[in-house]
Design an enzyme around this catalytic site. Sequence first.
Site, mmCIF file in Angstrom:
data_model
loop_
_atom_site.group_PDB
_atom_site.id
_atom_site.type_symbol
_atom_site.label_atom_id
_atom_site.label_comp_id
_atom_site.label_asym_id
_atom_site.label_seq_id
_atom_site.Cartn_x
_atom_site.Cartn_y
_atom_site.Cartn_z
ATOM 1 N N ASP A 164 0.821 -1.202 0.000
ATOM 2 C CA ASP A 164 0.000 0.000 0.000
ATOM 3 C C ASP A 164 0.859 1.258 0.000
ATOM 4 O O ASP A 164 0.527 2.251 -0.646
ATOM 5 C CB ASP A 164 -0.916 0.013 1.224
ATOM 6 C CG ASP A 164 -2.133 -0.892 1.036
ATOM 7 O OD1 ASP A 164 -2.323 -1.424 -0.068
ATOM 8 O OD2 ASP A 164 -2.884 -1.072 2.014
ATOM 9 N N GLY A 165 1.963 1.220 0.733
ATOM 10 C CA GLY A 165 2.833 2.396 0.798
ATOM 11 C C GLY A 165 3.394 2.773 -0.562
ATOM 12 O O GLY A 165 3.492 3.958 -0.903
#
Length: 275
Positions: free
Chosen positions: A61-62
């Site tokens: 996600d980052g």
Amino acid sequence: MKHFYIVVNKEKKHAEKTGRIIRDFFETCGKDVSCTIWNGPQQKEYDLPEDTDCIITIGGDGTLIQTARATLRTGIPIIGINRGHLGYLTELAREKDIVPAMKRLLDGDYTIEERMMLRSRVFREGKCISRDVALNEVLLSRYDSLRTIHYRVYVNETCLNEYSADGLIVATPTGSTAYSLSAGGPIAKPDAKLVIMTPICSHTINARSIIFSPEDTIKIVPESENQITACDGDAPFELQAGDEVVVKRSRHSARLIRLSGESFLETLREKMTFV
């Protein structure tokens, strides 16, 4: 879609292998299909080819969030392949699903979700000294100290409240399932248009999350030193007492590609283990 830009987070296990699988697939599709692979750490800007139709992130996600922030003004849609942990925003995780998913991109078999983002600016003595954008949240937190911080919050120039707390989160609907949720904030549908404000460990017993209109402007004024602000946990900016952190809806949206027909509630049940 014919032209792809691939962002590989080499710190994630098997990310480079996944990048090679995608590159090899596209190379077998003929001269009308192209891809560019960028291997390296997350960064603020990407040198995208002008004909880029789609950005593929390989990491977690980052990686997707950082890429969305860096390419925000291009309007190019993004799809994420998870090589991290939870992977709430990423669309794919299993290796066997990757090539079929790339075929669907070539065939136009997908939808695009528009995700609201926030714009944050810091003013000192009336001058803007920092600006950034967030897909998940804008954070106010303490820095280099364990002491409680103090700040005032204004909404549309009207004073809402004074807080003594560990910090404050201003989140988007996308960010409602991230740090904001951990701090006790509500969950919102990703396509909702609203802003969630949640104090972190407030010393005021009745301090709870408040939901605002996307047209509202939130201004946070730190009244003590040792405070920072950060967008999506990136590049914290140190604040002085009396600075103004102004948060409002960005005129740009993140465009995320969706391949599955899984509903928001089904995703919640799977990722958050709601049973």
